[in-house]
Design a protein around this motif. Sequence first.
Motif, PDB file in Angstrom:
ATOM      1  N   VAL A  16      53.533 110.531 -32.610  1.00  0.00           N
ATOM      2  CA  VAL A  16      54.619 109.564 -32.380  1.00  0.00           C
ATOM      3  C   VAL A  16      55.271 109.223 -33.718  1.00  0.00           C
ATOM      4  N   HIS A  29      48.629 106.510 -31.844  1.00  0.00           N
ATOM      5  CA  HIS A  29      49.990 107.057 -31.756  1.00  0.00           C
ATOM      6  C   HIS A  29      50.234 108.141 -32.802  1.00  0.00           C
ATOM      7  N   TRP A  88      59.963 104.595 -23.534  1.00  0.00           N
ATOM      8  CA  TRP A  88      58.741 104.977 -24.255  1.00  0.00           C
ATOM      9  C   TRP A  88      57.726 103.827 -24.234  1.00  0.00           C
ATOM     10  N   ASP A 105      56.023  99.419 -31.214  1.00  0.00           N
ATOM     11  CA  ASP A 105      54.850  99.106 -30.390  1.00  0.00           C
ATOM     12  C   ASP A 105      53.970  98.050 -31.057  1.00  0.00           C
ATOM     13  N   SER A 144      55.972 103.391 -20.915  1.00  0.00           N
ATOM     14  CA  SER A 144      55.040 104.451 -20.522  1.00  0.00           C
ATOM     15  C   SER A 144      53.916 104.698 -21.526  1.00  0.00           C
ATOM     16  N   HIS A 145      54.040 104.181 -22.760  1.00  0.00           N
ATOM     17  CA  HIS A 145      53.036 104.497 -23.784  1.00  0.00           C
ATOM     18  C   HIS A 145      52.319 103.289 -24.395  1.00  0.00           C
TER      19      HIS A 145
END
Length: 355
Positions: A181, A176, A231, A189, A234-235
Amino acid sequence: MLQTNQKKRSQEPKPPFPYFVEEVSYGNSEISLSGTLTLPLTTGPFPAVILIHGSSPLDRDETMFGHKPFLVLSDHFTRQGIAVLRFDKRGVGKSTGIYDNATIEDFCDDVAKGVEYLKSRPEIIRNQIGLVGHSEGGIVAPMLAAKSNDVAFIVLLAGTGVNGEEILCEREILRHRAAGVDEEMIAIDTQVLKIFTGIVKKETNRDVAKEQIHEVLATFLSGLTENQKTWVKSHSVVTEEFIKRFNSPWGHFYFSYEPSTALRHITIPTLVLNGELDLVVLPKQNLPFIDEALKVAGNKDYTIIELPKLNHAFQTCVIGSWAEYEQTEETIAPSALKIMTDWILERTTKISERR
């Protein structure tokens, strides 16, 4: 995949080979393992190594991204006078068993069967059998060596020094950050990852674990803003496919197992190699813990090397990304092949002299 196979792989050996190649099988009625034994043409008996795969259902050549690293490794070692056994993982290729039900401990048992098989071969020097483990294989090799007197030396290629949960979290943080990010989203995350691994480590019933993962994640996501939820969806690496793969006996063991448990008992010669640009098993995260564990063991003959410009597969690369694995022509850097071969030959010569 067709395009992958058409790429040039200059290191991949082609027959006729300047050594003996034999299809072998060993094990028992429960698990029969199929592999290839390569033996030098010169007068034996020979030192030998067993090649131990990384994670995933891999064949005897550890075929991935259009490369066959174990074919290249076995060819190189055998040309230098070292016999090599490489095999299909259980449930893969010609080996029997069910891959999806297996843990790293099961894979360790499979390698032990290979050691027993090599001991039965007159061409092999019984006290010169070593293990060369890549990635997951770098967990398996010390695990077996810690409880077996039949392993003479081990080579860890991108072996881990910390548990799987730490490996996963650190890997995703790095990924990331490389993508720019912000730290707040990275922290969110990391929480998602720890929710997943925390449940998988505790709950062995896959159906129950799956329900818990979805329930706890839904509760966690409900506390986020809409942008944050979008986010994560999708990530984050925690997708339905990811849950299906790692909510398993393998995941339950891997995420909680501490490699230092075995490494603290390893007193045989040990070579530890890690690529500087390994984005899967990060050298700065793992090598210090391996070093510390081997010191605790009182190991008098271990070498740890971080190899510049090499990735997780020990290919020369620029950034270490997955895309480079397939794109690069090189399967294993010649520098890594030479270090391993020279180190093994020096140790087996010493072992031979002590006999």
